[in-house]
Design an enzyme around this catalytic site. Structure first.
Site, PDB file in Angstrom:
ATOM      1  N   VAL A  64       0.784  -1.397   0.002  1.00  0.00           N
ATOM      2  CA  VAL A  64       0.072  -0.168  -0.049  1.00  0.00           C
ATOM      3  C   VAL A  64       0.736   1.209  -0.089  1.00  0.00           C
ATOM      4  CG1 VAL A  64      -2.116  -1.152   1.111  1.00  0.00           C
ATOM      5  CG2 VAL A  64      -0.478   0.119   2.496  1.00  0.00           C
ATOM      6  N   TYR A 154       2.344   2.342  22.535  1.00  0.00           N
ATOM      7  CA  TYR A 154       1.560   2.371  21.243  1.00  0.00           C
ATOM      8  C   TYR A 154       2.213   3.670  20.397  1.00  0.00           C
ATOM      9  CZ  TYR A 154      -1.790   0.998  18.032  1.00  0.00           C
ATOM     10  OH  TYR A 154      -2.992   0.678  16.794  1.00  0.00           O
ATOM     11  N   LYS A 161      -3.283   5.993  14.119  1.00  0.00           N
ATOM     12  CA  LYS A 161      -4.693   5.807  14.399  1.00  0.00           C
ATOM     13  C   LYS A 161      -5.627   6.790  14.420  1.00  0.00           C
ATOM     14  CE  LYS A 161      -4.513   1.140  13.878  1.00  0.00           C
ATOM     15  NZ  LYS A 161      -4.788   0.224  12.412  1.00  0.00           N
ATOM     16  N   ILE A 190      -5.813  -8.390  20.497  1.00  0.00           N
ATOM     17  CA  ILE A 190      -6.044  -9.751  19.807  1.00  0.00           C
ATOM     18  C   ILE A 190      -4.631 -10.392  19.440  1.00  0.00           C
ATOM     19  CG2 ILE A 190      -6.999 -11.047  17.846  1.00  0.00           C
ATOM     20  CD1 ILE A 190      -9.189  -9.182  17.764  1.00  0.00           C
TER      21      ILE A 190
HETATM   22  P1  NAD Z   1      -1.329  -8.944  11.087  1.00  0.00           P
HETATM   23  O1  NAD Z   1      -0.053  -8.931  11.244  1.00  0.00           O
HETATM   24  O2  NAD Z   1      -2.262 -10.122  10.732  1.00  0.00           O
HETATM   25  O3  NAD Z   1      -2.092  -7.963   9.762  1.00  0.00           O
HETATM   26  C1  NAD Z   1      -1.198  -6.742   9.533  1.00  0.00           C
HETATM   27  C2  NAD Z   1      -1.317  -6.696   8.041  1.00  0.00           C
HETATM   28  O4  NAD Z   1      -0.851  -5.337   7.647  1.00  0.00           O
HETATM   29  C3  NAD Z   1      -0.356  -7.803   7.639  1.00  0.00           C
HETATM   30  O5  NAD Z   1      -0.930  -8.442   6.794  1.00  0.00           O
HETATM   31  C4  NAD Z   1       0.792  -7.098   6.630  1.00  0.00           C
HETATM   32  O6  NAD Z   1       0.987  -7.867   5.719  1.00  0.00           O
HETATM   33  C5  NAD Z   1       0.028  -5.840   6.609  1.00  0.00           C
HETATM   34  N1  NAD Z   1       0.832  -4.739   5.956  1.00  0.00           N
HETATM   35  C6  NAD Z   1       1.839  -4.185   6.644  1.00  0.00           C
HETATM   36  N2  NAD Z   1       2.555  -3.078   5.884  1.00  0.00           N
HETATM   37  C7  NAD Z   1       1.898  -3.378   4.624  1.00  0.00           C
HETATM   38  C8  NAD Z   1       2.184  -2.477   3.343  1.00  0.00           C
HETATM   39  N3  NAD Z   1       2.978  -1.691   3.036  1.00  0.00           N
HETATM   40  N4  NAD Z   1       1.352  -2.879   2.201  1.00  0.00           N
HETATM   41  C9  NAD Z   1       0.306  -4.021   2.479  1.00  0.00           C
HETATM   42  N5  NAD Z   1       0.045  -4.464   3.722  1.00  0.00           N
HETATM   43  C10 NAD Z   1       0.894  -4.161   4.734  1.00  0.00           C
HETATM   44  O7  NAD Z   1      -2.174  -8.269  12.380  1.00  0.00           O
HETATM   45  P2  NAD Z   1      -3.674  -8.029  12.819  1.00  0.00           P
HETATM   46  O8  NAD Z   1      -3.577  -7.566  14.297  1.00  0.00           O
HETATM   47  O9  NAD Z   1      -4.778  -8.668  12.233  1.00  0.00           O
HETATM   48  O10 NAD Z   1      -3.869  -6.246  12.315  1.00  0.00           O
HETATM   49  C11 NAD Z   1      -4.990  -5.783  11.257  1.00  0.00           C
HETATM   50  C12 NAD Z   1      -5.401  -4.579  11.772  1.00  0.00           C
HETATM   51  O11 NAD Z   1      -5.848  -4.603  13.010  1.00  0.00           O
HETATM   52  C13 NAD Z   1      -4.166  -3.355  11.800  1.00  0.00           C
HETATM   53  O12 NAD Z   1      -4.904  -2.289  11.475  1.00  0.00           O
HETATM   54  C14 NAD Z   1      -4.130  -3.341  13.419  1.00  0.00           C
HETATM   55  O13 NAD Z   1      -3.847  -1.869  13.773  1.00  0.00           O
HETATM   56  C15 NAD Z   1      -5.597  -3.493  13.768  1.00  0.00           C
HETATM   57  N6  NAD Z   1      -5.730  -3.681  15.211  1.00  0.00           N
HETATM   58  C16 NAD Z   1      -5.181  -5.039  15.669  1.00  0.00           C
HETATM   59  C17 NAD Z   1      -5.513  -5.173  16.843  1.00  0.00           C
HETATM   60  C18 NAD Z   1      -4.613  -6.250  17.848  1.00  0.00           C
HETATM   61  O14 NAD Z   1      -4.608  -6.319  19.041  1.00  0.00           O
HETATM   62  N7  NAD Z   1      -4.201  -7.446  17.237  1.00  0.00           N
HETATM   63  C19 NAD Z   1      -6.348  -4.411  17.931  1.00  0.00           C
HETATM   64  C20 NAD Z   1      -6.875  -3.372  17.289  1.00  0.00           C
HETATM   65  C21 NAD Z   1      -6.670  -3.068  16.134  1.00  0.00           C
HETATM   66  O1  0WE Z   2      -2.136  -1.936  15.748  1.00  0.00           O
HETATM   67  C1  0WE Z   2      -1.747  -2.816  16.669  1.00  0.00           C
HETATM   68  C2  0WE Z   2      -0.093  -3.390  16.310  1.00  0.00           C
HETATM   69  C3  0WE Z   2       0.333  -2.876  15.077  1.00  0.00           C
HETATM   70  C4  0WE Z   2       1.786  -3.053  14.797  1.00  0.00           C
HETATM   71  C5  0WE Z   2       2.593  -4.280  15.327  1.00  0.00           C
HETATM   72  C6  0WE Z   2       3.871  -4.268  14.850  1.00  0.00           C
HETATM   73  C7  0WE Z   2       4.812  -5.280  15.537  1.00  0.00           C
HETATM   74  C8  0WE Z   2       5.956  -5.492  14.818  1.00  0.00           C
HETATM   75  C9  0WE Z   2       2.370  -2.089  14.013  1.00  0.00           C
HETATM   76  N1  0WE Z   2       3.588  -2.149  13.526  1.00  0.00           N
HETATM   77  C10 0WE Z   2       4.472  -3.462  14.168  1.00  0.00           C
HETATM   78  N2  0WE Z   2       5.829  -3.253  13.714  1.00  0.00           N
HETATM   79  C11 0WE Z   2       6.503  -4.498  14.173  1.00  0.00           C
HETATM   80  O2  0WE Z   2       7.612  -4.341  13.776  1.00  0.00           O
HETATM   81  N3  0WE Z   2      -2.236  -3.291  17.713  1.00  0.00           N
HETATM   82  C12 0WE Z   2      -3.559  -2.858  18.121  1.00  0.00           C
HETATM   83  C13 0WE Z   2      -1.767  -4.371  18.385  1.00  0.00           C
HETATM   84  C14 0WE Z   2      -0.912  -3.566  19.809  1.00  0.00           C
HETATM   85  O3  0WE Z   2       0.089  -3.282  19.589  1.00  0.00           O
HETATM   86  C15 0WE Z   2       0.862  -2.563  20.596  1.00  0.00           C
HETATM   87  C16 0WE Z   2      -0.375  -2.528  21.605  1.00  0.00           C
HETATM   88  C17 0WE Z   2      -1.390  -3.241  20.948  1.00  0.00           C
HETATM   89  C18 0WE Z   2      -2.757  -3.319  21.375  1.00  0.00           C
HETATM   90  C19 0WE Z   2       1.875  -1.876  21.029  1.00  0.00           C
HETATM   91  C20 0WE Z   2       2.078  -1.288  22.162  1.00  0.00           C
HETATM   92  C21 0WE Z   2       1.282  -1.258  23.133  1.00  0.00           C
HETATM   93  C22 0WE Z   2      -0.198  -2.151  22.844  1.00  0.00           C
END
Ligand code: NAD
Ligand code: 0WE
Length: 254
Positions: A64, A154, A161, A190
């Site tokens: 992206v 974060y 965000k 999650i």
């Molecule tokens: P995930 O690692 O499975 O998904 C993150 C995705 O971002 C991956 O598929 C990765 O390939 C993609 N990505 C990163 N850089 C990219 C780029 N340059 N081009 C295209 N794709 C790219 O983890 P997830 O937890 O399923 O995250 C999905 C969304 O949910 C994120 O926006 C994250 O912030 C949000 N989110 C996660 C949590 C949590 O606790 N896991 C909570 C709230 C929101």
């Molecule tokens: O959006 C997220 C995580 C997104 C994320 C995670 C990584 C890990 C590996 C973005 N960039 C990276 N880069 C990496 O190299 N969440 C909502 C999950 C999350 O991440 C946190 C949280 C929570 C919840 C980070 C700090 C504190 C809480």
């Protein structure tokens, strides 16, 4: 079959634990046809294996941050889907070092990278999707509480965000006249690939179990089902909003 005849394009499947994959399954369960994008060759095989479990699913590469890859993904999509109903944005990235130090230390470079991937991409994808959303549409992006309250570490992702959530509102205003709705889902923590890289994540899950009204963690299927609702006719009056799927954690003051 709430999504019968609808076509959905989903960004952000990395593996079977991805929130995007749970959303894909919920949309497909209600009859949607799917297209999944993957970030690059590193993820191609895994995403193609998952896609193969849902008959008729198309896969497309798309980083992206690259305008030409966004353009070619939509150009390819046009060959399979004659219109698009749903766009799902589940993409976020910040440098690991920026999630480990204090926010005040964030570099210009790290700030730009987090904004580009985690926030600007929604606008770029919405603009590319608009011409194909000829029967109206639903755009859904994943966000987190760290956008509005301080969640230690974060950091730059919280700022990204916040920009993503503001973008949701401006996009909802711009695209509303075309009956394209734009909403966010703010999910509780999650255990996905993106979360596993975070030190102390297990402790965060515990805190939510202890403090939230529902006394449990968010299940990824709960996010999938909420996305299904937002993609469906049932949510036709909702746009520019953030829905919290977090066991109620965000309502608490103590
Ligand atoms: P995930 O690692 O499975 O998904 C993150 C995705 O971002 C991956 O598929 C990765 O390939 C993609 N990505 C990163 N850089 C990219 C780029 N340059 N081009 C295209 N794709 C790219 O983890 P997830 O937890 O399923 O995250 C999905 C969304 O949910 C994120 O926006 C994250 O912030 C949000 N989110 C996660 C949590 C949590 O606790 N896991 C909570 C709230 C929101
Ligand atoms: O959006 C997220 C995580 C997104 C994320 C995670 C990584 C890990 C590996 C973005 N960039 C990276 N880069 C990496 O190299 N969440 C909502 C999950 C999350 O991440 C946190 C949280 C929570 C919840 C980070 C700090 C504190 C809480």
């Amino acid at each position: 079959m709430l999504l019968e005849g609808k076509n959905a394009l989903i960004f952000g499947v990395a593996n079977k634990r991805s929130i995007a994959w749970s959303i894909a399954q919920a949309l497909s369960r209600e009859g949607a046809r799917l297209a999944l994008t993957y970030q690059g060759e590193r993820l191609e095989e895994g995403v193609k294996e998952l896609a193969a479990t849902v008959p008729g699913t198309v896969t497309l590469p798309c980083d992206v941050t690259r305008d030409e890859q966004i353009a070619s993904a939509f150009c390819e999509l046009k060959k399979s889907f004659n219109h698009l109903d749903t766009l799902v944005h589940c993409v976020a990235f910040a440098k690991k070092e920026d999630l480990e130090t204090n926010f005040v230390s964030t570099s210009r470079d790290g700030y730009h990278l987090a904004q580009d991937i985690s926030s600007y991409s929604l606008t770029a994808l919405a603009r590319a999707a608009e011409p194909m959303m000829t029967q109206g549409g639903s755009i859904i992006a994943l966000t987190y509480l760290g956008s509005e309250k301080v969640v230690p570490k974060y950091n730059v992702m919280g700022v990204a965000k916040a920009a993503l959530e503001a973008s949701i509102r401006y996009l909802a205003y711009d695209l509303g006249p075309k009956n394209i709705r734009v909403n966010g889902i703010s999910a509780g923590p999650i255990n996905t690939l993106a979360a596993r890289g975070i030190s102390g994540f297990t402790k965060m899950l515990e805190i939510v179990r202890e403090k939230s009204p529902l006394k449990r963690n968010t299940e990824v299927s709960e996010v999938g089902d909420t996305a299904m609702f937002l993609a469906s006719h049932l949510s036709r009056g909702i746009t520019g909003n953030i829905l919290y799927v977090d066991s109620g954690y965000s309502i608490m003051g103590m």
